[in-house]
Design a protein around this motif. Structure first.
Motif, PDB file in Angstrom:
ATOM      1  N   LEU A  13      26.937  -2.397  15.646  1.00  0.00           N
ATOM      2  CA  LEU A  13      25.769  -1.743  15.856  1.00  0.00           C
ATOM      3  C   LEU A  13      25.792  -0.280  16.219  1.00  0.00           C
ATOM      4  CD1 LEU A  13      22.823  -2.406  15.922  1.00  0.00           C
ATOM      5  CD2 LEU A  13      22.850  -2.733  18.209  1.00  0.00           C
ATOM      6  N   GLY A  14      26.767   0.083  17.105  1.00  0.00           N
ATOM      7  CA  GLY A  14      26.853   1.482  17.382  1.00  0.00           C
ATOM      8  C   GLY A  14      27.311   2.205  16.438  1.00  0.00           C
ATOM      9  N   ALA A  15      28.390   1.731  15.594  1.00  0.00           N
ATOM     10  CA  ALA A  15      28.634   2.483  14.339  1.00  0.00           C
ATOM     11  C   ALA A  15      27.594   2.717  13.441  1.00  0.00           C
ATOM     12  CB  ALA A  15      29.662   1.611  13.351  1.00  0.00           C
ATOM     13  N   ILE A  16      26.776   1.572  13.176  1.00  0.00           N
ATOM     14  CA  ILE A  16      25.504   1.710  12.387  1.00  0.00           C
ATOM     15  C   ILE A  16      24.592   2.752  12.854  1.00  0.00           C
ATOM     16  CG2 ILE A  16      23.432   0.679  11.540  1.00  0.00           C
ATOM     17  CD1 ILE A  16      25.111  -2.022  11.397  1.00  0.00           C
ATOM     18  N   VAL A  17      24.505   2.900  14.031  1.00  0.00           N
ATOM     19  CA  VAL A  17      23.492   3.857  14.776  1.00  0.00           C
ATOM     20  C   VAL A  17      23.876   5.266  14.763  1.00  0.00           C
ATOM     21  CG1 VAL A  17      22.776   4.778  16.902  1.00  0.00           C
ATOM     22  CG2 VAL A  17      22.303   2.432  16.380  1.00  0.00           C
ATOM     23  N   SER A  18      25.403   5.205  14.771  1.00  0.00           N
ATOM     24  CA  SER A  18      26.016   6.595  14.781  1.00  0.00           C
ATOM     25  C   SER A  18      25.801   7.278  13.228  1.00  0.00           C
ATOM     26  CB  SER A  18      27.619   6.620  15.211  1.00  0.00           C
ATOM     27  OG  SER A  18      28.066   7.784  14.995  1.00  0.00           O
ATOM     28  N   PHE A  19      26.122   6.368  12.023  1.00  0.00           N
ATOM     29  CA  PHE A  19      25.954   6.947  10.771  1.00  0.00           C
ATOM     30  C   PHE A  19      24.487   7.129  10.461  1.00  0.00           C
ATOM     31  CE2 PHE A  19      29.834   4.272  10.030  1.00  0.00           C
ATOM     32  CZ  PHE A  19      30.718   5.432   9.714  1.00  0.00           C
ATOM     33  N   ALA A  20      23.518   6.339  11.130  1.00  0.00           N
ATOM     34  CA  ALA A  20      22.240   6.784  10.782  1.00  0.00           C
ATOM     35  C   ALA A  20      22.050   8.361  11.558  1.00  0.00           C
ATOM     36  CB  ALA A  20      21.269   5.768  11.503  1.00  0.00           C
ATOM     37  N   PHE A  21      22.473   8.550  12.896  1.00  0.00           N
ATOM     38  CA  PHE A  21      22.206   9.882  13.241  1.00  0.00           C
ATOM     39  C   PHE A  21      22.901  10.911  12.496  1.00  0.00           C
ATOM     40  CE2 PHE A  21      21.807   8.248  18.083  1.00  0.00           C
ATOM     41  CZ  PHE A  21      20.700   8.277  18.109  1.00  0.00           C
ATOM     42  N   ALA A  23      23.058  10.551   9.056  1.00  0.00           N
ATOM     43  CA  ALA A  23      22.384  10.863   8.027  1.00  0.00           C
ATOM     44  C   ALA A  23      20.786  11.711   8.454  1.00  0.00           C
ATOM     45  CB  ALA A  23      21.834   9.352   7.753  1.00  0.00           C
ATOM     46  N   PHE A  24      20.500  11.627   9.698  1.00  0.00           N
ATOM     47  CA  PHE A  24      19.380  12.405   9.972  1.00  0.00           C
ATOM     48  C   PHE A  24      19.630  13.667  10.256  1.00  0.00           C
ATOM     49  CE2 PHE A  24      17.456   8.087  10.676  1.00  0.00           C
ATOM     50  CZ  PHE A  24      16.535   8.031   9.464  1.00  0.00           C
ATOM     51  N   THR A  25      20.764  14.188  11.111  1.00  0.00           N
ATOM     52  CA  THR A  25      20.804  15.271  11.493  1.00  0.00           C
ATOM     53  C   THR A  25      22.149  16.181  10.714  1.00  0.00           C
ATOM     54  OG1 THR A  25      22.726  14.648  13.010  1.00  0.00           O
ATOM     55  CG2 THR A  25      20.526  14.681  14.029  1.00  0.00           C
ATOM     56  N   LYS A  31      29.408  11.342  12.306  1.00  0.00           N
ATOM     57  CA  LYS A  31      30.263  10.735  11.457  1.00  0.00           C
ATOM     58  C   LYS A  31      31.582  10.511  11.873  1.00  0.00           C
ATOM     59  CE  LYS A  31      32.402  11.683   6.985  1.00  0.00           C
ATOM     60  NZ  LYS A  31      32.459  12.643   5.895  1.00  0.00           N
ATOM     61  N   ARG A  32      32.215  11.335  12.745  1.00  0.00           N
ATOM     62  CA  ARG A  32      33.568  10.967  13.524  1.00  0.00           C
ATOM     63  C   ARG A  32      33.563   9.917  14.453  1.00  0.00           C
ATOM     64  NH1 ARG A  32      34.222  16.380  14.430  1.00  0.00           N
ATOM     65  NH2 ARG A  32      33.543  15.855  16.509  1.00  0.00           N
ATOM     66  N   TYR A  33      32.244   9.904  15.176  1.00  0.00           N
ATOM     67  CA  TYR A  33      32.156   8.661  15.843  1.00  0.00           C
ATOM     68  C   TYR A  33      31.926   7.578  15.414  1.00  0.00           C
ATOM     69  CZ  TYR A  33      31.045  12.361  19.740  1.00  0.00           C
ATOM     70  OH  TYR A  33      31.210  13.397  20.465  1.00  0.00           O
ATOM     71  N   GLY A  34      31.140   7.359  14.220  1.00  0.00           N
ATOM     72  CA  GLY A  34      30.921   6.348  13.366  1.00  0.00           C
ATOM     73  C   GLY A  34      32.208   5.963  12.890  1.00  0.00           C
ATOM     74  N   LEU A  35      32.974   6.461  12.265  1.00  0.00           N
ATOM     75  CA  LEU A  35      34.104   6.206  11.728  1.00  0.00           C
ATOM     76  C   LEU A  35      35.267   5.581  12.869  1.00  0.00           C
ATOM     77  CD1 LEU A  35      34.966   8.986   9.119  1.00  0.00           C
ATOM     78  CD2 LEU A  35      34.216   6.467   8.714  1.00  0.00           C
ATOM     79  N   LEU A  36      35.221   6.465  14.074  1.00  0.00           N
ATOM     80  CA  LEU A  36      36.190   5.764  15.294  1.00  0.00           C
ATOM     81  C   LEU A  36      35.761   4.516  15.606  1.00  0.00           C
ATOM     82  CD1 LEU A  36      38.304   6.901  17.142  1.00  0.00           C
ATOM     83  CD2 LEU A  36      36.496   7.429  18.793  1.00  0.00           C
ATOM     84  N   ILE A  37      34.543   4.279  15.582  1.00  0.00           N
ATOM     85  CA  ILE A  37      33.897   3.029  16.138  1.00  0.00           C
ATOM     86  C   ILE A  37      34.122   1.838  15.168  1.00  0.00           C
ATOM     87  CG2 ILE A  37      31.885   1.678  16.784  1.00  0.00           C
ATOM     88  CD1 ILE A  37      30.654   4.281  17.970  1.00  0.00           C
TER      89      ILE A  37
END
Length: 58
Positions: A13-21, A23-25, A31-37
């Protein structure tokens, strides 16, 4: 086992939220946080299934 499933779900869920952020910003740090998670989700998922397999063998 419930704790492991919950941890994997929350990490995913954290990775999905990070990728959503991202996509919006468009900020690369999200993106780095999402890949790390996502990397830790995969590692924890493999460890979870390894434990299940070892329990079945034993």
């Amino acid at each position: 086992m419930v704790l492991a499933r919950t941890l994997i779900f929350l990490l995913l869920l954290g990775a999905i939220v990070s990728f959503a952020f991202f996509a919006f910003t468009g900020e690369q740090r999200f993106k780095r946080y999402g890949l790390l998670i996502l990397k830790w989700v995969l590692i924890s998922g493999f460890a979870f299934f390894a434990v299940l397999i070892v329990q079945r063998l034993g």
